[in-house]
Design an enzyme around this catalytic site. Structure first.
Site, mmCIF file in Angstrom:
data_model
loop_
_atom_site.group_PDB
_atom_site.id
_atom_site.type_symbol
_atom_site.label_atom_id
_atom_site.label_comp_id
_atom_site.label_asym_id
_atom_site.label_seq_id
_atom_site.Cartn_x
_atom_site.Cartn_y
_atom_site.Cartn_z
ATOM 1 N N SER A 153 3.660 -2.569 10.327
ATOM 2 C CA SER A 153 5.107 -2.579 10.557
ATOM 3 C C SER A 153 5.783 -3.889 10.151
ATOM 4 C CB SER A 153 5.427 -2.238 12.014
ATOM 5 O OG SER A 153 4.981 -0.914 12.311
ATOM 6 N N GLU A 205 -5.196 -5.348 10.600
ATOM 7 C CA GLU A 205 -4.214 -4.284 10.798
ATOM 8 C C GLU A 205 -4.481 -3.557 12.116
ATOM 9 O OE1 GLU A 205 -2.310 -3.104 6.802
ATOM 10 O OE2 GLU A 205 -3.928 -1.715 7.264
ATOM 11 N N ASN A 229 0.866 -1.177 0.000
ATOM 12 C CA ASN A 229 0.000 0.000 0.000
ATOM 13 C C ASN A 229 0.910 1.237 0.000
ATOM 14 O OD1 ASN A 229 -1.790 2.069 0.525
ATOM 15 N ND2 ASN A 229 -2.304 1.380 2.606
ATOM 16 N N TRP A 230 0.987 1.902 -1.137
ATOM 17 C CA TRP A 230 1.870 3.070 -1.228
ATOM 18 C C TRP A 230 1.258 4.313 -0.570
ATOM 19 C CZ3 TRP A 230 4.847 3.548 -6.579
ATOM 20 C CH2 TRP A 230 5.724 2.463 -6.689
ATOM 21 N N LYS A 231 -0.020 4.228 -0.223
ATOM 22 C CA LYS A 231 -0.722 5.374 0.381
ATOM 23 C C LYS A 231 -0.553 6.621 -0.501
ATOM 24 C CE LYS A 231 0.070 3.276 4.833
ATOM 25 N NZ LYS A 231 0.019 3.419 6.281
ATOM 26 N N HIS A 242 -9.461 0.850 5.113
ATOM 27 C CA HIS A 242 -8.178 1.045 5.810
ATOM 28 C C HIS A 242 -8.422 2.001 6.980
ATOM 29 C CE1 HIS A 242 -4.076 2.286 6.647
ATOM 30 N NE2 HIS A 242 -3.670 1.224 5.983
ATOM 31 N N GLU A 297 -6.857 4.421 7.993
ATOM 32 C CA GLU A 297 -6.648 5.841 7.670
ATOM 33 C C GLU A 297 -7.872 6.414 6.949
ATOM 34 O OE1 GLU A 297 -2.835 5.338 5.764
ATOM 35 O OE2 GLU A 297 -1.974 4.828 7.708
ATOM 36 N N GLY A 314 2.812 -1.211 4.283
ATOM 37 C CA GLY A 314 2.857 0.196 3.920
ATOM 38 C C GLY A 314 4.277 0.627 3.601
ATOM 39 N N GLY A 315 4.955 1.193 4.605
ATOM 40 C CA GLY A 315 6.277 1.790 4.400
ATOM 41 C C GLY A 315 7.270 0.908 3.657
ATOM 42 N N GLY A 343 2.730 1.834 10.814
ATOM 43 C CA GLY A 343 3.722 2.896 10.675
ATOM 44 C C GLY A 343 4.433 3.257 11.967
HETATM 45 C C1 PEP Z 1 -0.688 -0.063 6.230
HETATM 46 O O1 PEP Z 1 -0.954 1.118 6.354
HETATM 47 O O2 PEP Z 1 -1.453 -0.782 5.588
HETATM 48 C C2 PEP Z 1 0.520 -0.572 6.860
HETATM 49 C C3 PEP Z 1 0.520 -1.818 7.221
HETATM 50 O O3 PEP Z 1 1.560 0.306 7.057
HETATM 51 P P1 PEP Z 1 3.034 -0.030 7.625
HETATM 52 O O4 PEP Z 1 3.488 -1.310 6.971
HETATM 53 O O5 PEP Z 1 3.865 1.124 7.225
HETATM 54 O O6 PEP Z 1 2.887 -0.208 9.092
#
Ligand code: PEP
Length: 249
Positions: free
Chosen positions: A209, A163, A9-11, A93, A95, A230-231, A169
């Protein structure tokens, strides 16, 4: 047998220059033993799809509207995502739930649109730190599942991502036992609602994470069929490490 899935997920990150990471990832995994999905910002979906003509990496969206078209300024429909080259979409999600006030019924309506449009819906569920500390995690997850997952769900059109909000994050990750407990709970609820056949065929992703350094132990947990990342999905080297861990799991 559920095929494992590494989803990125590049957000709200990435412009055309960042597609070089996607191209590098594609070269590193020309014939992957797991499914790979990258969900870039909507502006990049079409160009991302063109960068992976071999189909070894699927492209997805990060949200869609519940309607096919109409007066919804700034929104994108499932049909438009498909037209741009997407085969999946992340829905609900945390967010989106926090920034846009999305409720379970909104996520359900969007999921119906996505499934009817031919997209796989990756429906996200997860508890806040406060809810975990109050021992409400399973109640919260159960409520989100009942409210967000539509009746037409199958192993083909639904993927559930667990999640925990406090792990996104932050570098914090639940214990492996905690991940296993929630994934087993999600599996049992799916089996109860949809029957064993469908319930067992839906893929369950862990997200929060995930990094190359912790991926292998997370992928060894029961009912973890992959990750939503994500990251660590933004850089080809990092995401490749996670894909390799999943291929070995
Ligand atoms: C996400 O937002 O879906 C996520 C899992 O982010 P991260 O891997 O950066 O925690």
């Amino acid at each position: 047998m559920r095929r494992k899935l590494a989803a990125g997920n590049w957000k709200m990150n990435g412009t055309a220059a960042d597609l070089s990471e996607l191209q590098a990832l594609s070269h590193m995994h020309a014939a992957p033993a797991v499914d790979i999905l990258i969900c870039p910002p909507a502006t990049l979906i079409h160009r991302a799809k063109e960068k992976v003509p071999g189909g070894n990496i699927q492209i997805g969206g990060q949200d869609c509207h519940a309607a096919n078209s109409g007066a919804h300024t700034g929104d994108i429909s499932a049909q438009m995502l498909v037209d741009a080259g997407a085969s999946a979409v992340i829905l609900g999600h945390s967010e989106r739930r926090e920034d846009h006030g999305e409720q379970n019924e909104d996520v359900r309506a969007k999921s119906i649109a996505a499934m009817n449009g031919g997209l796989k819906a990756i429906i996200c569920v997860g508890e806040s730190l406060e809810q975990r500390e109050a021992a409400n995690t399973l109640d919260i997850i159960g409520g989100q599942m009942s409210g967000s997952i539509p009746d037409q769900a199958t192993g083909e059109n639904l993927i559930v991502a667990y999640e925990p909000i406090w792990a996104i994050g932050t570098g914090k990750v639940p214990t492996l036992d905690e991940i296993g407990q929630v994934h087993d709970f999600i599996r049992a609820r799916l089996e109860r609602r949809f029957g064993e056949g469908v319930g067992r065929s839906v893929r369950l992703l862990y997200g929060g994470s995930v990094k190359p350094s912790n991926a292998a132990e997370i992928f060894a947990v029961s009912n973890v069929d992959g990750a939503l990342v994500g990251g660590a999905s933004l850089k080809a080297d990092d995401f490749s490490g996670i894909i390799q861990a999943l291929e070995k799991a």
